[in-house]
Design an enzyme around this catalytic site. Structure first.
Site, PDB file in Angstrom:
ATOM      1  N   TYR A   1       0.822  -1.206   0.000  1.00  0.00           N
ATOM      2  CA  TYR A   1       0.000   0.000   0.000  1.00  0.00           C
ATOM      3  C   TYR A   1       0.852   1.251   0.000  1.00  0.00           C
ATOM      4  CZ  TYR A   1       0.916   0.977   4.982  1.00  0.00           C
ATOM      5  OH  TYR A   1       1.503   1.289   6.178  1.00  0.00           O
TER       6      TYR A   1
ATOM      7  N   ARG B   1       8.025   4.079  -4.920  1.00  0.00           N
ATOM      8  CA  ARG B   1       8.137   3.126  -3.805  1.00  0.00           C
ATOM      9  C   ARG B   1       7.132   1.987  -3.976  1.00  0.00           C
ATOM     10  NH1 ARG B   1       7.612   5.345   2.215  1.00  0.00           N
ATOM     11  NH2 ARG B   1       5.446   5.487   1.607  1.00  0.00           N
TER      12      ARG B   1
ATOM     13  N   ARG C   1      -7.865 -20.427  -2.151  1.00  0.00           N
ATOM     14  CA  ARG C   1      -6.839 -20.319  -1.112  1.00  0.00           C
ATOM     15  C   ARG C   1      -5.752 -21.380  -1.244  1.00  0.00           C
ATOM     16  NH1 ARG C   1      -5.308 -21.752   3.982  1.00  0.00           N
ATOM     17  NH2 ARG C   1      -4.477 -20.040   5.226  1.00  0.00           N
TER      18      ARG C   1
ATOM     19  N   HIS D   1      -1.279 -21.192  -0.369  1.00  0.00           N
ATOM     20  CA  HIS D   1      -0.236 -20.237   0.022  1.00  0.00           C
ATOM     21  C   HIS D   1       0.633 -19.780  -1.146  1.00  0.00           C
ATOM     22  CE1 HIS D   1      -1.471 -21.610   3.931  1.00  0.00           C
ATOM     23  NE2 HIS D   1      -0.691 -20.748   4.518  1.00  0.00           N
TER      24      HIS D   1
ATOM     25  N   LYS E   1       6.597  -1.912   1.879  1.00  0.00           N
ATOM     26  CA  LYS E   1       5.396  -1.328   2.493  1.00  0.00           C
ATOM     27  C   LYS E   1       4.217  -2.286   2.321  1.00  0.00           C
ATOM     28  CE  LYS E   1       3.262   3.205   3.186  1.00  0.00           C
ATOM     29  NZ  LYS E   1       3.399   3.188   4.650  1.00  0.00           N
TER      30      LYS E   1
ATOM     31  N   GLU F   1      12.028   2.505  14.132  1.00  0.00           N
ATOM     32  CA  GLU F   1      11.074   3.491  13.599  1.00  0.00           C
ATOM     33  C   GLU F   1       9.785   3.369  14.387  1.00  0.00           C
ATOM     34  OE1 GLU F   1       9.700   2.638   9.569  1.00  0.00           O
ATOM     35  OE2 GLU F   1       9.962   0.493   9.921  1.00  0.00           O
TER      36      GLU F   1
ATOM     37  N   LEU G   1      11.220   1.343   7.006  1.00  0.00           N
ATOM     38  CA  LEU G   1      10.656   1.821   5.746  1.00  0.00           C
ATOM     39  C   LEU G   1      11.355   3.125   5.370  1.00  0.00           C
ATOM     40  CD1 LEU G   1       8.264   1.353   3.683  1.00  0.00           C
ATOM     41  CD2 LEU G   1       7.130   3.194   4.925  1.00  0.00           C
TER      42      LEU G   1
HETATM   43  N1  PDD Z   1       2.815   5.088   7.369  1.00  0.00           N
HETATM   44  N2  PDD Z   1       7.455   3.810   8.864  1.00  0.00           N
HETATM   45  C1  PDD Z   1       6.318   3.098   8.855  1.00  0.00           C
HETATM   46  C2  PDD Z   1       6.311   1.766   9.504  1.00  0.00           C
HETATM   47  C3  PDD Z   1       5.179   3.611   8.203  1.00  0.00           C
HETATM   48  O1  PDD Z   1       4.043   2.883   8.175  1.00  0.00           O
HETATM   49  C4  PDD Z   1       5.229   4.898   7.595  1.00  0.00           C
HETATM   50  C5  PDD Z   1       4.048   5.491   6.885  1.00  0.00           C
HETATM   51  C6  PDD Z   1       6.438   5.616   7.652  1.00  0.00           C
HETATM   52  C7  PDD Z   1       6.588   6.972   7.015  1.00  0.00           C
HETATM   53  O2  PDD Z   1       6.586   6.874   5.595  1.00  0.00           O
HETATM   54  P1  PDD Z   1       6.086   8.092   4.690  1.00  0.00           P
HETATM   55  O3  PDD Z   1       6.866   9.282   5.102  1.00  0.00           O
HETATM   56  O4  PDD Z   1       6.379   7.667   3.300  1.00  0.00           O
HETATM   57  O5  PDD Z   1       4.618   8.271   4.965  1.00  0.00           O
HETATM   58  C8  PDD Z   1       7.529   5.037   8.284  1.00  0.00           C
HETATM   59  C9  PDD Z   1       1.607   5.469   6.665  1.00  0.00           C
HETATM   60  C10 PDD Z   1       1.394   6.951   6.660  1.00  0.00           C
HETATM   61  C11 PDD Z   1       0.444   4.683   7.247  1.00  0.00           C
HETATM   62  O6  PDD Z   1       0.617   3.482   7.403  1.00  0.00           O
HETATM   63  O7  PDD Z   1      -0.609   5.253   7.508  1.00  0.00           O
END
Ligand code: PDD
Length: 282
Positions: free
Chosen positions: A30, A49, A97, A99, A146, A179, A204
């Protein structure tokens, strides 16, 4: 209104099949982009990304970038979003379904939604700062992708909420902050050096993080990509988090201990103010 696999449908009717692999296996990726003044912030970087996440998981892109861009814009317009977010999710599609990957001709699933956020409320929050708690980083080894597989992040965020905090910071086995549950983590040291962890496979590579590095450079601030411990957080002058959904958000407390003088720091506040001078808007 949401875009769901080829159609714009009312939000209440926006549903996917029970055998969508996103639903059954978290088999998808996403993006969340900030919407400001009706425009998408840093769309090019977010779509880059997305492409990377898809290719790391060997999911076929659902359509061209140009087509994706049109759908994002349409979804923003249909929901009359001025300041808010647009959400985009791609899964490996619907299949019986099993895997292992489904047959190669399985059509990827695509969902796009958009909503306004509380602009005034967010500014108030930023003026007050947020509290953070820490949790062990027990995620898989590829948080640089992501993916929609966010269970550790969900549990971390809930732990934060239960302790009166807005964000949880993951701490790895070596004692370094990696993070946040949905943000990147930053500190400003006692020597006014802005520090965030390098975007290796452990975190990320936030788009807000990348753009902010540019802003920091232009402001002539000292900057270092380096892991930091909780001890260093407690000695820091300031702390803050970044994400598309909250831009630069000051942190005033971590695990119940005040950072700096216990209120949003001047560097974090300044970076929040100048951030959009460095973004692309489309
Ligand atoms: N989250 N680290 C994680 C684990 C994240 O889920 C996100 C973003 C970031 C920051 O990434 P960016 O600057 O590209 O938004 C760092 C989004 C906003 C969410 O899951 O809602």
């Amino acid at each position: 209104m949401a875009y769901v696999n080829g159609r714009y449908v009312p939000h209440s009717a926006a549903v996917v099949h029970v055998e969508d692999r996103g639903y059954q296996f978290s088999d998808g990726v996403y993006e969340v982009c900030e919407v400001r003044g009706g425009g998408v912030i840093d769309e090019r970087r977010h779509l880059d990304r997305l492409q990377r996440s898809l290719s790391e998981l060997r999911i076929r892109p659902p359509m061209s970038r140009a087509a994706l861009s049109v759908i994002m814009r349409e979804t923003i317009l249909k929901n009359r979003v001025g300041n808010g977010i647009v959400y985009l999710q791609v899964t490996r599609g619907v299949a019986r379904r099993d895997h292992a990957f489904p047959p190669p001709d399985t059509v990827p699933g695509l969902v796009v939604s958009a909503r306004n956020t509380d602009f005034v409320g967010n500014e108030k929050l930023a003026a007050a700062g947020i509290a953070v708690v820490t949790v062990p980083d027990d995620r898989w080894a590829r948080p640089d992708i992501k993916t929609i597989s966010l269970l550790p992040n969900v549990l971390a965020k809930q732990a934060a909420r239960e302790q009166g905090a807005r964000e949880a910071w993951f701490v790895d086995r070596q004692g370094y902050v990696t993070e946040g549950a949905s943000t990147n983590a930053w500190i400003v040291t006692s020597e006014d050096r802005v520090v965030t962890r390098a975007a290796d496979r452990g975190i990320l590579r936030g788009i807000t993080r990348t753009v902010l590095m540019e802003a920091i450079n232009r402001q002539g601030l000292q900057f270092e990509e380096c892991p930091f411990t909780l001890e260093e957080v407690f000695r820091a002058k300031e702390a803050f988090v970044t994400a598309a959904s909250q831009v630069v958000m000051p942190v005033f407390r971590v695990n119940g201990r005040c950072i700096g003088n216990g209120s949003p720091g001047p560097i974090a506040q300044m970076l929040r103010r100048v951030f959009h001078n460095h973004t692309e808007r489309s």
